[in-house]
Design an enzyme around this catalytic site. Structure first.
Site, PDB file in Angstrom:
ATOM      1  N   ARG A 210      -3.376  -0.025  -0.607  1.00  0.00           N
ATOM      2  CA  ARG A 210      -2.685   0.026  -1.899  1.00  0.00           C
ATOM      3  C   ARG A 210      -3.162  -1.170  -2.719  1.00  0.00           C
ATOM      4  NH1 ARG A 210       2.165   3.227  -0.454  1.00  0.00           N
ATOM      5  NH2 ARG A 210       1.134   4.750   0.860  1.00  0.00           N
ATOM      6  N   GLU A 212      -1.917  -2.366  -5.486  1.00  0.00           N
ATOM      7  CA  GLU A 212      -0.880  -3.040  -6.276  1.00  0.00           C
ATOM      8  C   GLU A 212      -0.933  -4.554  -6.083  1.00  0.00           C
ATOM      9  OE1 GLU A 212       0.832   0.103  -5.699  1.00  0.00           O
ATOM     10  OE2 GLU A 212       1.071   0.263  -7.871  1.00  0.00           O
ATOM     11  N   ARG A 218       7.314  -7.956   1.929  1.00  0.00           N
ATOM     12  CA  ARG A 218       7.277  -6.650   2.606  1.00  0.00           C
ATOM     13  C   ARG A 218       6.117  -5.756   2.173  1.00  0.00           C
ATOM     14  NH1 ARG A 218      10.772  -7.228  -1.260  1.00  0.00           N
ATOM     15  NH2 ARG A 218      10.953  -5.668  -2.889  1.00  0.00           N
ATOM     16  N   HIS A 219       5.150  -6.318   1.429  1.00  0.00           N
ATOM     17  CA  HIS A 219       4.011  -5.519   0.988  1.00  0.00           C
ATOM     18  C   HIS A 219       2.693  -6.112   1.454  1.00  0.00           C
ATOM     19  CE1 HIS A 219       6.970  -4.074  -1.970  1.00  0.00           C
ATOM     20  NE2 HIS A 219       6.265  -2.958  -1.902  1.00  0.00           N
ATOM     21  N   GLU A 351      12.784  -0.207   2.844  1.00  0.00           N
ATOM     22  CA  GLU A 351      12.397   1.172   3.077  1.00  0.00           C
ATOM     23  C   GLU A 351      11.284   1.190   4.106  1.00  0.00           C
ATOM     24  OE1 GLU A 351      11.051   3.161  -0.466  1.00  0.00           O
ATOM     25  OE2 GLU A 351       9.954   4.636   0.711  1.00  0.00           O
ATOM     26  N   SER A 354       9.114   7.313   4.269  1.00  0.00           N
ATOM     27  CA  SER A 354       9.375   8.258   3.210  1.00  0.00           C
ATOM     28  C   SER A 354       8.890   9.601   3.722  1.00  0.00           C
ATOM     29  CB  SER A 354       8.584   7.823   1.977  1.00  0.00           C
ATOM     30  OG  SER A 354       9.029   8.518   0.869  1.00  0.00           O
ATOM     31  N   ARG A 402       6.366  -2.739   8.941  1.00  0.00           N
ATOM     32  CA  ARG A 402       7.781  -2.867   8.560  1.00  0.00           C
ATOM     33  C   ARG A 402       8.697  -2.597   9.745  1.00  0.00           C
ATOM     34  NH1 ARG A 402       8.513  -0.694   2.316  1.00  0.00           N
ATOM     35  NH2 ARG A 402       7.146  -2.291   1.429  1.00  0.00           N
TER      36      ARG A 402
END
Length: 428
Positions: A210, A212, A218-219, A351, A354, A402
């Site tokens: 990713r 971002e 947490r990323h 989270e 998903s 996670r």
RNA sequence: GCCCCGAUAGUGUAGCGGCCUAUCAUACAGGCCUGUCGAGCCUGUGACACGGGUUCAAAUCCCGUUCGGGGCGCCA
């Protein structure tokens, strides 16, 4: 006289001649006796040199963290208060360590994140950090065992792809010979295609990328995604499978490493099944009860999830998300198209998964792509898999880092990643 | 991308206009020490991120750059 690991010293009677290898954690030279605290991957022991001017001479040139091989006699009733003791008869320097160390393994001062990750291999020699990766492996093994027992086939799908998965998240661009390509954000589209290929239960453990520019605890820009997809299944089936996976992963960890983890200060709690479930609309109610304004159709923010999570104990599902916040491949509810057959698995505000039942009708898929502002032509390779007999299916993607973070109660996701890739870090 | 905060020996810190020739711990080098186990004692080496500015005087104040930490958004 073969090499023995320090943990196995406990099985000896005493008096045996042994060879032991590892890192010289500390060298203490006193007037009449010299000690080397030797560490291997299984523990520490104390090597004692008495008399033997040759050995003392050798020991006095050792630097901390040098790799050495010791021969000696195991002493069952050693004087040492803290570690098994070996009376040294031979010392070989296998490879010296430079000095001073950029990061002391046993120094009483804590190092900053920056220092730790710049010198990650030294950082990982600390037992408390090292065990994290055995724990991660153990969790994954628990999950792999379960999946395989349930008849899932582990697959590998491409990480270099021609289109972004979901349109939303940022992607890394790569040069692919004379074409442009991307690093895959998720195996989503490929694992669905495999359902149509006649592999009704698939799972994959692999990297997801990713782009971002996030800066949070947490990323990661590269993380490990555990993805599954199952044919002739709905969202409820997928949730039950997920529950089992999380339970088995943590149970495996507890069974194999619970005690060892505890001695290093980690407390493992095996979650109780089934995990509670909460509708998206119930979440909104909780927020309203706490006088927080919230518009239907928005995603919950961290702040919102902190409030909702504080009402729940441990893991819980949030189900029934509105279609606006879910990707195009998510199936809508038959009775109310505003909602989807989707779920997130949460732990407090974090989270970790998903998932959803997916659209299996290619015409609906094209309609949904357009509604999300995506060009169906770019997804033709994917949609075509739906035109010649695609079973109904459901699945999810779970973040391994996670899950490990939660199992060990570690605040920063970088700690559970050997060589993390975050917003600025590409080395080591 | 946005908002806070920070950068001093190998590591972690104190100092926040002149008392800084910069504190302390640890590491490192050398020495002492009847077995240490966070050993102890003595001696020594070693640092103000970079570039501008303000001031009689800057580690300290201001601006910029670079790097880092935390949070938000987004998500696994």
């Amino acid at each position: 006289m073969s090499r023995i690991s320090i943990a196995d010293l406990g099985d000896l009677k005493g008096g045996e001649n042994i060879t032991i290898s590892g890192w010289a954690q500390e060298i203490k030279i006193l007037k009449s006796v010299t000690f080397i605290i030797l560490r291997d991957s299984t523990g520490v022991c104390q090597v004692t040199i008495k008399g033997e001017p040759n050995l003392i001479e050798k020991a006095s040139t050792l630097t901390r963290e040098s790799v050495i091989m010791i021969t000696g006699t195991f002493k069952k009733d050693g004087i040492s208060k803290s570690a098994p003791e070996i009376a040294c008869t031979g010392l070989t320097l296998l490879n010296p360590a430079g000095t001073p160390l950029p990061l002391g393994i046993t120094d009483p001062v804590e190092a900053d994140f920056e220092t730790r990750f710049n010198n990650r291999i030294l950082d990982l020699r600390k037992p408390k950090n090292n065990i994290i990766f055995r724990a991660k492996s153990s969790i994954l093994w628990g999950i792999r065992k379960l999946m395989t027992d349930e008849g899932f086939v582990e697959v590998q799908t491409p990480k270099i792809v021609s289109s972004a998965t979901e349109g939303g998240a940022e992607v890394f661009r790569v040069k692919y010979h004379e074409k442009d390509a991307f690093l895959n954000q998720s195996p989503q589209l490929y694992k669905e295609m495999l359902i149509s290929a006649g592999i009704p239960k698939v799972f994959e453990v692999g990297p997801a990328f990713r782009a971002e520019e996030h800066n949070t605890n947490r990323h990661l820009n590269e993380f490990t995604s555990i993805d599954i997809e199952m044919a002739f299944s709905n969202d409820d089936d997928a949730m039950q499978m997920l529950e089992l996976c999380v339970y088995q992963g943590i149970t495996e960890l507890m069974d194999k490493m619970g005690k060892e983890l505890e001695t290093l200060g980690y407390k493992i709690v095996v979650p109780k099944k089934p995990f509670p479930r909460m509708e998206y609309t119930e979440g909104i109610k909780i927020l309203e009860e706490n006088n927080v304004k919230f518009n239907f159709g928005d995603d919950f923010s961290s702040e919102h999830l902190k409030i909702i999570g504080s009402k729940m104990d441990g893991f819980y599902f949030i189900t029934g998300w509105p279609e606006q916040v879910r990707p195009f491949y998510t199936m809508q509810r038959d009775d109310d198209q505003r909602f989807t057959k989707s779920f997130d698995l949460q732990y407090k505000e974090l989270e970790i998964t998903s998932g959803a039942q997916r659209v299996h009708d290619p015409n609906v898929l094209i309609k949904r792509l357009k509604e999300k502002g995506l060009n169906p032509e770019n997804f033709e390779y994917y949609v075509s898999a739906f035109r010649y007999g695609m079973p109904p299916h459901a699945g999810w993607g779970l973040g391994l880092e996670r899950l490990t973070q939660i199992a060990l109660n570690i605040h920063n996701i970088r700690e559970v990643t050997l060589f993390p890739r975050d917003r600025t870090r590409v080395t080591p």
